[in-house]
Scaffold this motif. Structure first.
Motif, PDB file in Angstrom:
ATOM      1  N   ILE A  86       0.831  -1.207   0.000  1.00 44.67           N
ATOM      2  CA  ILE A  86       0.000   0.000   0.000  1.00 44.67           C
ATOM      3  C   ILE A  86       0.873   1.268   0.000  1.00 44.67           C
ATOM      4  O   ILE A  86       0.653   2.166  -0.814  1.00 44.67           O
ATOM      5  CB  ILE A  86      -0.985   0.004   1.191  1.00 44.67           C
ATOM      6  CG1 ILE A  86      -2.020  -1.127   1.000  1.00 44.67           C
ATOM      7  CG2 ILE A  86      -1.686   1.359   1.315  1.00 44.67           C
ATOM      8  CD1 ILE A  86      -2.961  -1.330   2.173  1.00 44.67           C
ATOM      9  N   ILE A  87       1.863   1.326   0.862  1.00 42.79           N
ATOM     10  CA  ILE A  87       2.692   2.532   0.970  1.00 42.79           C
ATOM     11  C   ILE A  87       3.556   2.730  -0.275  1.00 42.79           C
ATOM     12  O   ILE A  87       3.637   3.844  -0.803  1.00 42.79           O
ATOM     13  CB  ILE A  87       3.553   2.490   2.246  1.00 42.79           C
ATOM     14  CG1 ILE A  87       2.656   2.528   3.484  1.00 42.79           C
ATOM     15  CG2 ILE A  87       4.558   3.647   2.263  1.00 42.79           C
ATOM     16  CD1 ILE A  87       3.366   2.216   4.783  1.00 42.79           C
ATOM     17  N   GLY A  88       4.200   1.670  -0.757  1.00 44.09           N
ATOM     18  CA  GLY A  88       5.058   1.783  -1.934  1.00 44.09           C
ATOM     19  C   GLY A  88       4.325   2.364  -3.135  1.00 44.09           C
ATOM     20  O   GLY A  88       4.776   3.361  -3.723  1.00 44.09           O
ATOM     21  N   PRO A  89       3.195   1.790  -3.522  1.00 50.78           N
ATOM     22  CA  PRO A  89       2.459   2.348  -4.648  1.00 50.78           C
ATOM     23  C   PRO A  89       1.987   3.785  -4.427  1.00 50.78           C
ATOM     24  O   PRO A  89       2.017   4.598  -5.352  1.00 50.78           O
ATOM     25  CB  PRO A  89       1.256   1.410  -4.799  1.00 50.78           C
ATOM     26  CG  PRO A  89       1.739   0.115  -4.264  1.00 50.78           C
ATOM     27  CD  PRO A  89       2.642   0.493  -3.119  1.00 50.78           C
ATOM     28  N   LEU A  90       1.542   4.100  -3.209  1.00 53.61           N
ATOM     29  CA  LEU A  90       1.085   5.465  -2.949  1.00 53.61           C
ATOM     30  C   LEU A  90       2.213   6.474  -3.149  1.00 53.61           C
ATOM     31  O   LEU A  90       1.995   7.536  -3.739  1.00 53.61           O
ATOM     32  CB  LEU A  90       0.496   5.580  -1.540  1.00 53.61           C
ATOM     33  CG  LEU A  90      -0.869   4.916  -1.354  1.00 53.61           C
ATOM     34  CD1 LEU A  90      -1.308   4.992   0.112  1.00 53.61           C
ATOM     35  CD2 LEU A  90      -1.919   5.533  -2.266  1.00 53.61           C
ATOM     36  N   LEU A  91       3.407   6.155  -2.682  1.00 52.39           N
ATOM     37  CA  LEU A  91       4.539   7.058  -2.881  1.00 52.39           C
ATOM     38  C   LEU A  91       4.820   7.254  -4.369  1.00 52.39           C
ATOM     39  O   LEU A  91       5.079   8.371  -4.822  1.00 52.39           O
ATOM     40  CB  LEU A  91       5.792   6.517  -2.180  1.00 52.39           C
ATOM     41  CG  LEU A  91       5.768   6.548  -0.653  1.00 52.39           C
ATOM     42  CD1 LEU A  91       6.987   5.822  -0.090  1.00 52.39           C
ATOM     43  CD2 LEU A  91       5.697   7.971  -0.133  1.00 52.39           C
ATOM     44  N   ILE A  92       4.769   6.180  -5.120  1.00 51.25           N
ATOM     45  CA  ILE A  92       5.020   6.268  -6.561  1.00 51.25           C
ATOM     46  C   ILE A  92       3.916   7.076  -7.243  1.00 51.25           C
ATOM     47  O   ILE A  92       4.194   7.925  -8.086  1.00 51.25           O
ATOM     48  CB  ILE A  92       5.163   4.861  -7.172  1.00 51.25           C
ATOM     49  CG1 ILE A  92       6.465   4.214  -6.676  1.00 51.25           C
ATOM     50  CG2 ILE A  92       5.131   4.906  -8.699  1.00 51.25           C
ATOM     51  CD1 ILE A  92       6.614   2.750  -7.033  1.00 51.25           C
ATOM     52  N   LEU A  93       2.672   6.834  -6.882  1.00 51.13           N
ATOM     53  CA  LEU A  93       1.557   7.517  -7.537  1.00 51.13           C
ATOM     54  C   LEU A  93       1.501   9.012  -7.219  1.00 51.13           C
ATOM     55  O   LEU A  93       1.164   9.812  -8.095  1.00 51.13           O
ATOM     56  CB  LEU A  93       0.231   6.860  -7.176  1.00 51.13           C
ATOM     57  CG  LEU A  93       0.010   5.484  -7.795  1.00 51.13           C
ATOM     58  CD1 LEU A  93      -1.273   4.864  -7.260  1.00 51.13           C
ATOM     59  CD2 LEU A  93      -0.013   5.561  -9.316  1.00 51.13           C
ATOM     60  N   ILE A  94       1.821   9.389  -5.990  1.00 52.34           N
ATOM     61  CA  ILE A  94       1.776  10.816  -5.664  1.00 52.34           C
ATOM     62  C   ILE A  94       3.047  11.533  -6.111  1.00 52.34           C
ATOM     63  O   ILE A  94       3.108  12.761  -6.068  1.00 52.34           O
ATOM     64  CB  ILE A  94       1.507  11.075  -4.160  1.00 52.34           C
ATOM     65  CG1 ILE A  94       2.652  10.570  -3.289  1.00 52.34           C
ATOM     66  CG2 ILE A  94       0.170  10.482  -3.747  1.00 52.34           C
ATOM     67  CD1 ILE A  94       2.545  10.974  -1.827  1.00 52.34           C
ATOM     68  N   GLY A  95       4.042  10.765  -6.530  1.00 52.76           N
ATOM     69  CA  GLY A  95       5.266  11.364  -7.049  1.00 52.76           C
ATOM     70  C   GLY A  95       6.179  11.936  -5.985  1.00 52.76           C
ATOM     71  O   GLY A  95       7.009  12.790  -6.274  1.00 52.76           O
ATOM     72  N   ARG A  96       6.051  11.472  -4.766  1.00 51.86           N
ATOM     73  CA  ARG A  96       6.912  11.925  -3.671  1.00 51.86           C
ATOM     74  C   ARG A  96       7.733  10.731  -3.193  1.00 51.86           C
ATOM     75  O   ARG A  96       7.199   9.654  -2.976  1.00 51.86           O
ATOM     76  CB  ARG A  96       6.088  12.454  -2.490  1.00 51.86           C
ATOM     77  CG  ARG A  96       5.217  13.623  -2.845  1.00 51.86           C
ATOM     78  CD  ARG A  96       6.056  14.902  -2.929  1.00 51.86           C
ATOM     79  NE  ARG A  96       5.201  16.040  -3.159  1.00 51.86           N
ATOM     80  CZ  ARG A  96       5.312  16.838  -4.205  1.00 51.86           C
ATOM     81  NH1 ARG A  96       6.239  16.612  -5.107  1.00 51.86           N
ATOM     82  NH2 ARG A  96       4.508  17.858  -4.359  1.00 51.86           N
ATOM     83  N   MET A  97       9.006  10.944  -3.031  1.00 54.20           N
ATOM     84  CA  MET A  97       9.915   9.871  -2.608  1.00 54.20           C
ATOM     85  C   MET A  97       9.693   8.610  -3.452  1.00 54.20           C
ATOM     86  O   MET A  97       9.598   7.498  -2.931  1.00 54.20           O
ATOM     87  CB  MET A  97       9.765   9.583  -1.115  1.00 54.20           C
ATOM     88  CG  MET A  97      10.203  10.755  -0.254  1.00 54.20           C
ATOM     89  SD  MET A  97      10.386  10.421   1.505  1.00 54.20           S
ATOM     90  CE  MET A  97       8.785   9.822   1.974  1.00 54.20           C
TER      91      MET A  97
END
Length: 146
Positions: free
Chosen positions: A68-79
């Motif tokens: 959940i966290i990995g994809p969210l970081l990629i999708l929001i473009g942060r870290m």
């Protein structure tokens, strides 16, 4: 003409939603898996038991967090580097745990070995995709683009 891509390809690659769509396609299965495990804790723990992970509840929780966290970081473009790193390491470890084709011997396991070999190298290919996502995001950041 040289190395220039066709006009349509250039337009698609330059279209701002293309970068988001590419990232969504790369991480979508992980998000679905993470939320499915989150809503079926017993199934998530059973999956870890199946793969011999101990303690299974700890590994289920870590898996859910990464998916959940990995994809969210990629999708929001942060870290993006962190999200891609999380998913890349997770995927590589999962490939070794879940698709150990090199341990399958004998003609009775030929079909299973073939499928596991394919799955292993598909997972390795995804790791390459995460590396590319981090590279593209870092290149865009250095150029001052979102």
């Amino acid at each position: 003409m040289g190395d220039a891509e066709p006009r349509l390809v250039h337009a698609v690659l330059d279209w701002p939603p293309t970068w988001f769509l590419a990232r969504l396609l790369l991480v979508g299965a992980y998000m679905v898996g993470g939320f499915a495990k989150l809503t079926d804790w017993n199934g998530a723990v059973a999956e870890q038991v199946h793969f011999g992970m101990n303690p299974p509840a700890l590994w289920a929780g870590l898996t859910i967090a990464v998916e959940i966290i990995g994809p969210l970081l990629i999708l929001i473009g942060r870290m993006v580097w962190l999200g891609a790193g999380m998913l890349g390491v997770f995927t590589l470890l999962a490939a070794f745990v879940a698709t150990a084709f090199w341990t399958m011997e004998g003609p009775e396991q030929a079909a299973e070995r073939f499928m596991a070999t394919n799955a292993f190298f598909e997972h390795v290919g995804l790791v390459g995709g995460f590396i590319l996502a981090a590279l593209v995001a870092e290149h865009a950041r250095r150029q001052g683009r979102p």
